[in-house]
Design an enzyme around this catalytic site. Structure first.
Site: not given
Ligand code: GLN
Length: 230
Positions: A2
């Site tokens: 994210c």
């Molecule tokens: N693992 C977390 C999620 O599934 C964060 C994912 C991310 O950083 N893209 O939301």
């Protein structure tokens, strides 16, 4: 991964931080520039801010670019402390508003860029969702944010494939870690921005090196190396 963003300083609108910058979280939701894992951040978003000391949040599991009501109200939401994120869900994780950062214990707002094997985290009833980030947030809240660097290094030791970029704020302090992903810092006359990637081309943005803890308080910024696994 994210993308997240934090602001600590003079009151600013949530729109000015998330939606208006030329490469802000809105644009990062469909065209991030520095994302190494995942292509777009279309699995939801969250805007958190402190309002007279109270943590308030607006979260959604829809792409940020389609949220006309939020775009209409965000210019009126002003705060001196904001934590916001757009989400690219890790495969296997739930798509629901409660899986979107920021997470909270009522005192802190916290976002996680990355992934962690939930098997290395203690089982807790306090997590807001079964998503790895919410289980990790519950552990960090339980240990206390003063131990953020130690907690991240310990989880990183238990899961060598984990990526653990955390961003947290409580209204008067902002903390962040770099552990496997990008983070940039922009110091302005009226406050400090921490962001997964720069939201514009201001030459004042600086990259935070990997495996560091950032602590922002009273307009001071401190960077401390994190202890990696031996
Ligand atoms: N693992 C977390 C999620 O599934 C964060 C994912 C991310 O950083 N893209 O939301």
């Amino acid at each position: 991964m994210c993308r997240h963003l934090g602001w600590l300083g003079a009151p600013r609108s949530v729109a000015a931080l998330m939606l208006d910058p030329p490469q802000g979280l809105l644009v990062q939701s469909y065209a991030p520039r520095r994302q190494k894992h995942g292509l777009v951040n279309a699995d939801g978003w969250g805007a958190g801010f402190f309002d007279d000391g109270v943590a308030r949040r607006w979260r959604s599991d829809k792409p940020l670019w389609g949220e006309a009501s939020f775009a209409s109200v965000a210019p009126a939401l002003r705060s001196g402390c904001v934590v916001a994120a757009v989400r690219s869900a890790t495969v296997g994780m739930p798509i629901e508003p409660s899986a979107c950062a920021p997470f909270t214990d009522g005192r802190w707002l916290l976002s996680h860029n990355g992934v962690v094997d939930r098997a290395v985290l203690p089982v807790t009833a306090d997590a807001e969702s079964t998503v790895d980030s919410a289980v990790l947030a519950a552990l960090i809240f339980d240990r206390g944010l003063d131990a953020l660097g130690e907690t991240v290094a310990e989880v990183g030791e238990r899961d060598p494939n984990a990526r653990l970029n955390i961003l947290a704020a409580n209204g008067s302090r902002m903390l962040a870690t770099t552990w496997g992903d990008t983070l940039s810092i922009l110091r302005l006359p009226d406050g400090v921005v921490l962001a997964s990637e720069p939201y514009d081309d201001d030459p004042q943005w600086h990259d935070v090196p990997d495996r560091h803890l950032v602590h922002v308080h009273d307009s001071h910024v401190e960077l401390t190396p994190l202890k990696g696994p031996a």
